[in-house]
Structures are given as structure tokens and as C-alpha cells.
Enzyme design. Sequence first.
Site, mmCIF file in Angstrom:
data_model
loop_
_atom_site.group_PDB
_atom_site.id
_atom_site.type_symbol
_atom_site.label_atom_id
_atom_site.label_comp_id
_atom_site.label_asym_id
_atom_site.label_seq_id
_atom_site.Cartn_x
_atom_site.Cartn_y
_atom_site.Cartn_z
ATOM 1 N N GLY A 29 -27.390 31.858 -2.172
ATOM 2 C CA GLY A 29 -28.321 32.807 -1.552
ATOM 3 C C GLY A 29 -27.725 34.207 -1.471
ATOM 4 N N THR A 31 -27.101 36.181 1.160
ATOM 5 C CA THR A 31 -26.141 36.538 2.215
ATOM 6 C C THR A 31 -24.742 36.059 1.841
ATOM 7 O OG1 THR A 31 -27.948 36.210 3.797
ATOM 8 C CG2 THR A 31 -25.735 36.531 4.705
ATOM 9 N N ASP A 83 -21.931 29.493 3.906
ATOM 10 C CA ASP A 83 -23.260 29.335 3.320
ATOM 11 C C ASP A 83 -24.297 30.021 4.195
ATOM 12 O OD1 ASP A 83 -24.732 26.352 1.714
ATOM 13 O OD2 ASP A 83 -25.272 28.478 1.638
ATOM 14 N N ALA A 85 -28.505 30.353 5.507
ATOM 15 C CA ALA A 85 -29.489 29.423 6.082
ATOM 16 C C ALA A 85 -30.824 30.132 6.156
ATOM 17 C CB ALA A 85 -29.057 28.978 7.480
ATOM 18 N N LYS A 102 -32.183 24.640 5.880
ATOM 19 C CA LYS A 102 -31.757 25.261 4.632
ATOM 20 C C LYS A 102 -32.628 24.749 3.496
ATOM 21 C CE LYS A 102 -27.373 25.521 3.608
ATOM 22 N NZ LYS A 102 -27.596 26.866 3.046
ATOM 23 N N GLY A 104 -34.251 27.100 1.226
ATOM 24 C CA GLY A 104 -35.128 28.151 0.695
ATOM 25 C C GLY A 104 -34.812 28.440 -0.765
ATOM 26 N N GLU A 111 -25.485 21.861 -1.439
ATOM 27 C CA GLU A 111 -24.987 22.641 -0.296
ATOM 28 C C GLU A 111 -24.580 21.715 0.835
ATOM 29 O OE1 GLU A 111 -28.435 25.044 0.427
ATOM 30 O OE2 GLU A 111 -27.452 26.866 -0.298
HETATM 31 O O1 DER Z 1 -31.228 27.697 0.174
HETATM 32 C C1 DER Z 1 -30.443 27.951 1.115
HETATM 33 O O2 DER Z 1 -30.207 27.156 2.032
HETATM 34 C C2 DER Z 1 -29.780 29.291 1.098
HETATM 35 O O3 DER Z 1 -28.643 29.287 1.861
HETATM 36 C C3 DER Z 1 -30.782 30.307 1.433
HETATM 37 O O4 DER Z 1 -31.961 29.818 1.925
HETATM 38 C C4 DER Z 1 -30.350 31.426 2.324
HETATM 39 O O5 DER Z 1 -30.661 32.494 1.523
HETATM 40 P P1 DER Z 1 -30.514 34.018 1.911
HETATM 41 O O6 DER Z 1 -29.098 34.178 2.394
HETATM 42 O O7 DER Z 1 -30.779 34.716 0.610
HETATM 43 O O8 DER Z 1 -31.540 34.274 2.963
#
Ligand code: DER
Length: 231
Positions: A29, A31, A83, A85, A102, A104, A111
Site C-alpha cells: 500500500g 503508506t 504494514d 491498514a 486490511k 483494500g 500480509e
Molecule cells: O491492503 C492492505 O491491507 C493495505 O495495507 C492497504 O489497504 C493500506 O493501503 P494504504 O496505505 O495505501 O491506505
Amino acid sequence: GGSDAAKRRAGERAAEAVADGDVVGLGTGSTTAYAIEAIGRAVDDGLEVRGIATSFQSRQLALEEGISLTELDAVEGVDLAIDGADRVVDDPESAAHGTLIKGGGAAHTREKLVDASADRFVVVADPSKLTDRLEASVPVAVLPEAHTVVAERIAELGGEATLRDAEHKDGPVVTDAGNLVLDCAFGPIGEPGELAERLSSLPGVVEHGLFVDVADATYVGTDDGVEVRRY
Ligand code: DER
């Protein structure tokens, strides 16, 4: 999502927790990407680390950043996983404090394996991810041929399953592991641990996005700093 400055602060702060010689789980992701880039800069300055990617995306980024990669079956353990979320329960009064949703990015199967294998799992997030209740959809990775039968079982559990369509591909999203994703809306989730166990027990379900009792801390990037939650 939230502001890039906030995401960057969270990611870079988490990268500071990486020690020389660590095996580091590299999340997926936007972040976590800031953390991976910061680790890449530290590697350029001589930091010795081995990364374990949680998706093709994080693998690509780690390789671009010059971080050497390994796999779970080639190491003694994972010292730290970083990671992102989609939701983080942020309510010290709640039993669900620190529970995550998680998936998305449709990467939650690997993960969860890497994040849960780590001695310490740190979430990086911007404030838009914080919530005092869980009511967002729960992504559920399913064997492709199982998506209709799992959707029926989700309905029996009071949820509504929607097969996640791809945007730059005809048809549904296909995960790195070759599975499909059902986004399951349950409304407010009072007992995430119970729902997590029910979802895990459904035949055809590979992994779901409820991370209960997995995270050890969350670094929340704000517009002027980083707040740390420890669980
Ligand atoms: O898929 C996931 O769990 C990722 O960590 C994600 O959803 C978080 O993504 P972002 O940091 O781009 O919001």
C-alpha cells in the site's frame, strides 16, 4: 485516503525501528511504501536487512530500493513487520482496540501471514484510518470457484458479499495468490474475534481482512508529527 505528508511521517518513523541485521516484513500500500523507501535509503547508508515482501507490489518496490529479499522458510524469524491498514480501531476503552481491517489492496492473505509471523508488527496509518467501531466491509479472499457458495454463507451470517471488480482488467480482481475477493458488508461488527473465526471456518475462504490481536503498535502520521499507539 489521508494526506501524503501524514502517511510519509508514519512510514518514515516506522522505518527508524528497523535494526541492523533485521528480517523485515514489507507491507503493501501507499503508506508502507514510504517505510520501504526509507529502509532503502538506510540500506544505501549501509544498513544490513533482509526483507520479506507481502505482495508483488511491495516486492517490486523493495527491488527498486535495493533491499535484498528472502522468504519465511529461509529465515529463523521475522523481527519486525511494517504494514498499512484500511481501518484501525482506536478506542482504548474497547476490547477491539488495535483490531484492523486490511485488504483494500487485495494483498491481505500474504500480509497476514508475514505480519502475524513477526516478533513485532507495526501498523502505519494516517488519521483517516482510525475508527472507534468496525463497520467497513471486510475483504475475504476466496478460491475462485467458491465465490458464489461463500457469498451465500456470508449472507447466512448477515453479511452482503460483493465480488470485487478489477479496474484495469475485465472481470474480477485476481490476487497475487490467484484468488478472488469478496467485499463483505456486515454493518457494525460488535465481536470481530467471533466473526473472524466464523469467516476462517468457511470452506473456500483463503483469508479475511480482520486482523484481531495481530498488531503491536500503530504509528499515526499527523500534519505535524507522529502519534504512537501501543497495544
Ligand atoms: O491492503 C492492505 O491491507 C493495505 O495495507 C492497504 O489497504 C493500506 O493501503 P494504504 O496505505 O495505501 O491506505
